[in-house]
Design a protein around this motif. Structure first.
Motif, short mmCIF file in Angstrom:
data_model
loop_
_atom_site.label_atom_id
_atom_site.label_comp_id
_atom_site.label_asym_id
_atom_site.label_seq_id
_atom_site.Cartn_x
_atom_site.Cartn_y
_atom_site.Cartn_z
N UNK A 1 0.87 -1.18 0.00
CA UNK A 1 0.00 0.00 0.00
C UNK A 1 0.90 1.22 0.00
N UNK A 2 0.74 2.07 -1.02
CA UNK A 2 1.70 3.15 -1.29
C UNK A 2 0.95 4.48 -1.34
N UNK A 3 1.61 5.50 -0.78
CA UNK A 3 1.13 6.88 -0.91
C UNK A 3 2.18 7.64 -1.72
N UNK A 4 1.94 7.84 -3.03
CA UNK A 4 2.96 8.51 -3.85
C UNK A 4 3.19 9.94 -3.37
N UNK A 5 4.44 10.40 -3.32
CA UNK A 5 4.74 11.78 -2.85
C UNK A 5 4.46 12.82 -3.93
N UNK A 6 3.25 12.77 -4.50
CA UNK A 6 2.90 13.75 -5.54
C UNK A 6 1.64 14.52 -5.15
N UNK A 7 1.14 14.24 -3.94
CA UNK A 7 -0.10 14.87 -3.50
C UNK A 7 0.23 15.97 -2.49
N UNK A 8 -0.78 16.68 -2.09
CA UNK A 8 -0.59 17.76 -1.11
C UNK A 8 -0.34 17.17 0.27
N UNK A 9 0.19 18.02 1.17
CA UNK A 9 0.53 17.55 2.52
C UNK A 9 -0.73 17.13 3.28
N UNK A 10 -1.81 17.82 3.12
CA UNK A 10 -3.04 17.49 3.83
C UNK A 10 -3.61 16.16 3.36
N UNK A 11 -3.59 15.92 2.04
CA UNK A 11 -4.10 14.65 1.49
C UNK A 11 -3.20 13.48 1.88
N UNK A 12 -1.91 13.76 1.96
CA UNK A 12 -0.99 12.71 2.35
C UNK A 12 -1.19 12.31 3.81
N UNK A 13 -1.44 13.29 4.72
CA UNK A 13 -1.66 12.98 6.13
C UNK A 13 -2.95 12.19 6.32
N UNK A 14 -4.01 12.51 5.57
CA UNK A 14 -5.24 11.74 5.69
C UNK A 14 -5.06 10.31 5.19
N UNK A 15 -4.25 10.14 4.18
CA UNK A 15 -3.99 8.79 3.67
C UNK A 15 -3.20 7.97 4.68
N UNK A 16 -2.20 8.60 5.34
CA UNK A 16 -1.44 7.88 6.36
C UNK A 16 -2.32 7.51 7.54
N UNK A 17 -3.21 8.43 7.94
CA UNK A 17 -4.11 8.13 9.06
C UNK A 17 -5.01 6.93 8.74
N UNK A 18 -5.49 6.86 7.48
CA UNK A 18 -6.35 5.76 7.08
C UNK A 18 -5.61 4.42 7.10
N UNK A 19 -4.34 4.43 6.74
CA UNK A 19 -3.57 3.19 6.74
C UNK A 19 -3.14 2.78 8.15
N UNK A 20 -2.95 3.77 9.05
CA UNK A 20 -2.46 3.46 10.40
C UNK A 20 -3.58 3.07 11.36
N UNK A 21 -4.84 3.22 10.96
CA UNK A 21 -5.94 2.88 11.86
C UNK A 21 -5.96 1.39 12.21
N UNK A 22 -5.50 0.59 11.30
CA UNK A 22 -5.55 -0.84 11.54
C UNK A 22 -4.60 -1.30 12.61
N UNK A 23 -3.48 -0.62 12.83
CA UNK A 23 -2.54 -1.06 13.86
C UNK A 23 -3.16 -0.95 15.25
N UNK A 24 -3.92 0.12 15.52
CA UNK A 24 -4.57 0.24 16.81
C UNK A 24 -5.63 -0.83 17.02
N UNK A 25 -6.38 -1.19 15.96
CA UNK A 25 -7.39 -2.25 16.09
C UNK A 25 -6.73 -3.59 16.34
N UNK A 26 -5.63 -3.87 15.68
CA UNK A 26 -4.96 -5.15 15.86
C UNK A 26 -4.38 -5.28 17.25
N UNK A 27 -3.80 -4.19 17.80
CA UNK A 27 -3.21 -4.26 19.14
C UNK A 27 -4.29 -4.43 20.21
N UNK A 28 -5.43 -3.72 20.07
CA UNK A 28 -6.50 -3.85 21.05
C UNK A 28 -7.12 -5.25 21.02
N UNK A 29 -7.19 -5.86 19.83
CA UNK A 29 -7.76 -7.20 19.74
C UNK A 29 -6.83 -8.25 20.33
N UNK A 30 -5.53 -8.07 20.16
CA UNK A 30 -4.57 -9.04 20.69
C UNK A 30 -4.53 -9.01 22.21
#
Length: 775
Positions: free
Chosen positions: A500-529
């Motif tokens: 899953x890739x976020x190309x560095x061709x987008x704006x800073x705001x769009x890039x931060x929202x994309x990273x937040x969407x990809x990082x949400x799963x780590x919190x769910x996986x840790x809470x489930x474990x």
């Protein structure tokens, strides 16, 4: 003379020299005076034999006087006559005390030696043992019986160590014949005079001797050769006209001018003939017409003689024509038209009204053997009755243009817009470009190929904005953008890894929202474990890339599967995606949840090898395509809805219409199939416009009624596919354009295609290493 029946036993007396052996005819060898002659002991006249084994003499009284007479009589081979037998029976006829039968012998024959031995049997009576008969042939007799070996089935190899090879019918040994060496030695020892032929000269009576020249002449004649010595049957060809081109001509005179100038005299004659043909004085030859002489005594009546052509009218019915004869009416019909015995008997037993035919097909070897038809007059009479009495009606023939039966398709000019020309060519990949995708905004184009690099282009200008080499060993099999414009996430499959890739061709705001969407799963996986420590570990792990180079390039997340990924398909909401690995067994189809970093494998066992999978655009329905079928599952109820059967040998790809009621299927057997899910599980239309396999099919998702397919022949076929909500109207499918531009490399042409989300533009990826934008 026929022999008489014997009522008593016989004894024969033979003599060898002066003293003769006695053979008495009596019951026990008693007195001969009371004996009576019952028959004669001699050879039959019919046999014609001149020799005998013994000379018999029948005596009544034996004394010194009769002994001499009996010695003379014993030497005779003649058969006693009736007079002699009568004298022997009547003593008064010969005046002697007893009966004496004299058998005269032929003085020219010598007395043969006895051929028997007299012994006694078990009762004391005399027993005669005769020797084997050995016939002697005084001259060459071609009918002499050949000696037959009586050893039976015993192999002759058993007698290799003996001088004989078996036994004849008399038990005598059969000598081994002389071998070739002995015969050759015998022939070599015989001196044959030169020129000896074994013939006799009829003129001189002397042996005929031929000279060497005469022997050679006979030898040549025997070999079918010419008798003359030195004759050559194949002499060398004498070229009277040489085949060699001479350098100097026979005459050096120049060619006359008349050979190059057309003849005026011939031109005048030709013009005269042409003029006569035009005027009609010269007519072409026409064979004379054969006129049949009519018999004036026979009157003929033609019912339709006065019939004249009339305009069409209900009351004017022309004479109907007889149907042409069929194969079964031939005098020599094919064997399949001839009836067998059962059919023939059934036809003969049936009534005349029940018979389907008035005749029975019959086979004749020639036309001259065909007899007269017995029902000829009856059929002609019935034909005349039908023409005269039978009512007839006129049936109007439908005059329909075949072109009018075809559906009226709109003109391609009326179905615009659709792509027609190549606007941009994207160069940069080394090797095949396996996959490409246009982002939801329609600005960027992502592509991946065999060189292991992922490239992002500007769609309009064709300028490369960013690229990264993910792997140097594995190719990038597929790339897909996440649906939606709230985040920019690019997914790529490299071997068994999903990135899953976020190309560095987008704006800073769009890039931060994309990273937040990809990082949400780590919190769910840790809470489930932490909440469930005894839970089964997941099948796959969602991790950060281990290489800092990949992290700096924009690769945020990575997950590993057990088999090579070939297909990626996103759900319309952007939180779910499915991957297909044809080589995997239980993990061939996987559904991933991006917000939970969770991978599910819904199928423990799938019938067939999976090829592709997609989500329904509007309903919670999941489609899975195998080699021959497409199965649809209800995700909410977790059950199978239907099995779609395109009828293709190997399905390569499929796509669902944006409204969800239709889908198109591409196959490796060069067919494009349109399915109406509400109509049937069978294809509604089958389209064949390519010469090679179809690799990818795609609907336009921006509201335009367009779809296209990509083939290995290097072309794209664009179709107009109109679907309406009315259930009474079928879909309209019209081919509008063929796009050619990709070169075929290694029997592969166009590998992937995608549509612009809003415009009637499509992008194609080819095996020649280029991507093309069609506008």
């Amino acid at each position: 003379m026929a022999p008489q029946d014997f009522s008593r036993k016989r004894k024969a007396i033979t003599r060898d020299g002066p003293e003769a052996d006695q053979v008495a005819l009596s019951d026990g060898g008693g007195d001969l005076a009371t004996s009576r002659l019952e028959g004669t002991l001699s050879h039959s006249e019919d046999e014609g034999s001149d020799t005998s084994d013994s000379n018999a003499s029948i005596l009544n009284e034996y004394d010194s006087e009769s002994l001499a007479n009996s010695e003379k009589a014993s030497d005779s081979d003649e058969v006693p006559s009736d007079e002699d037998i009568e004298k022997a029976n009547n003593p008064s006829l010969n005046g002697s005390a007893g009966i004496q039968l004299k058998l005269t012998r032929n003085e020219e024959d010598d007395e043969p030696p006895p051929n028997h031995i007299v012994t006694e049997d078990a009762n004391g009576n005399p027993r005669y043992i005769y020797q084997d008969i050995d016939p002697v042939y005084a001259s060459d007799d071609s009918e002499a019986p050949e000696t037959t070996n009586t050893i039976g089935n015993i192999p002759l190899s058993f007698y290799d160590s003996y001088p004989h090879i078996g036994y004849d019918i008399n038990g005598k040994k059969i000598a081994r014949p002389a071998k070739g060496e002995a015969l050759d030695a015998l022939l070599d020892s015989i001196d044959i005079p030169k020129g000896w032929t074994g013939l006799t000269d009829p003129n001189t009576g002397k042996p005929l001797e031929l000279s060497e020249q005469e022997l050679n002449l006979l030898k040549r004649i025997q070999m079918n050769e010419v008798g003359e010595e030195g004759y050559d049957p194949y002499p060398a060809t004498i070229e009277y006209f040489t085949s060699k081109t001479e350098l100097m001509p026979l005459s050096a005179a120049p060619e006359p001018k008349r050979r190059f100038v057309p003849s005026k005299h011939e031109a005048k004659r030709v013009m005269k003939i042409v003029k006569a043909i035009r005027e009609g004085r010269i007519l072409p030859y026409r064979p004379p017409q054969e006129e049949d002489e009519e018999d004036l005594d026979v009157k003929r009546y033609d019912i339709w003689a006065n019939e004249a052509p009339r305009p069409d009218h209900a009351m004017n019915v022309p004479a109907p024509k007889l149907p042409p004869p069929g194969y079964d009416e031939s005098y020599h019909p094919p064997p399949e038209y001839l009836p067998d015995q059962k059919e023939k008997k059934a036809w003969e037993d049936a009534e005349d009204e029940d018979r389907q035919k008035e005749y029975l097909p019959t086979d004749h070897s020639s036309l001259r053997k065909v007899p007269g038809y017995e029902k000829f007059i009856k059929e002609k009479f019935e034909r005349c009755l039908d023409l005269y009495l039978a009512p007839r009606i006129r049936r109007s023939k439908l005059n329909i243009d075949p072109e009018s039966l075809l559906p009226k398709l709109p003109s391609p000019e009326e179905l615009r817009p659709f792509p027609t020309t190549c606007a941009t060519i994207f160069h940069g990949h080394q090797g095949r470009v396996r996959s490409l995708a246009v982002d939801p905004s329609g600005i960027w184009l992502a592509s991946g190929g065999d060189d292991g690099t992922l490239r992002v282009w500007e769609l309009i200008t064709g300028r490369q904005l960013w690229h990264v080499r993910i792997s140097s060993d594995d190719a990038i099999n597929v790339v897909r953008w996440r649906p939606g414009t709230d985040a920019v996430i690019l997914s790529a499959a490299v071997g068994e890894d999903l990135y899953f890739i976020i190309p560095p061709i987008v704006s800073h705001e769009l890039e931060s929202r994309s990273n937040t969407l990809l990082d949400e799963g780590f919190g769910y996986a840790s809470s489930k474990s932490t909440s469930d420590s005894n839970a089964k570990p997941p099948a796959t792990q969602w991790i950060r890339p281990s290489s800092s180079r990949l992290s700096d390039a924009g690769i945020v997340l990575k997950t590993h599967l057990r088999s090579t990924i070939k297909v990626i398909s996103w759900h319309r909401r952007g939180d779910y995606l499915t991957t297909v690995s044809p080589s995997g067994q239980t993990s061939s189809v996987a559904i991933h949840t991006l917000s939970k970093h969770l991978t599910q494998q819904p199928f423990r066992r799938l019938k067939g090898l999976p090829q592709s999978a997609q989500f329904h655009p509007l309903k919670p329905v999941f489609f899975v395509a195998t080699q021959r079928t497409i199965r649809s599952y209800d995700l909410s109820k977790q059950e199978l809805l239907k099995i779609i059967q395109p009828g293709a040998r190997w399905i390569s790809s499929f796509d669902v219409h944006p409204l969800g009621d239709n889908l198109i299927v591409g196959s490796y057997d060069k067919r494009l199939l349109w399915h109406d899910l509400d109509l049937s599980i069978r294809p509604y239309k089958t389209l064949r416009y390519h010469k090679k396999a179809i690799r990818q099919v795609k609907f336009h998702t921006g509201g335009l009624p367009l779809f296209a397919d990509a083939s290995d022949d290097g072309s794209l076929q664009v179709f107009h596919g109109k679907v309406v909500g009315d259930m009474m109207e079928n879909a309209t499918i019209v081919p509008v354009k063929v796009l050619r531009g990709h070169a075929v490399a290694g029997s592969l042409g166009v590998l992937d295609l995608d549509w612009h989300p809003r415009e009637p533009w499509c992008v194609s990826a080819g095996a020649d290493g280029t991507c093309r934008l069609w506008m």
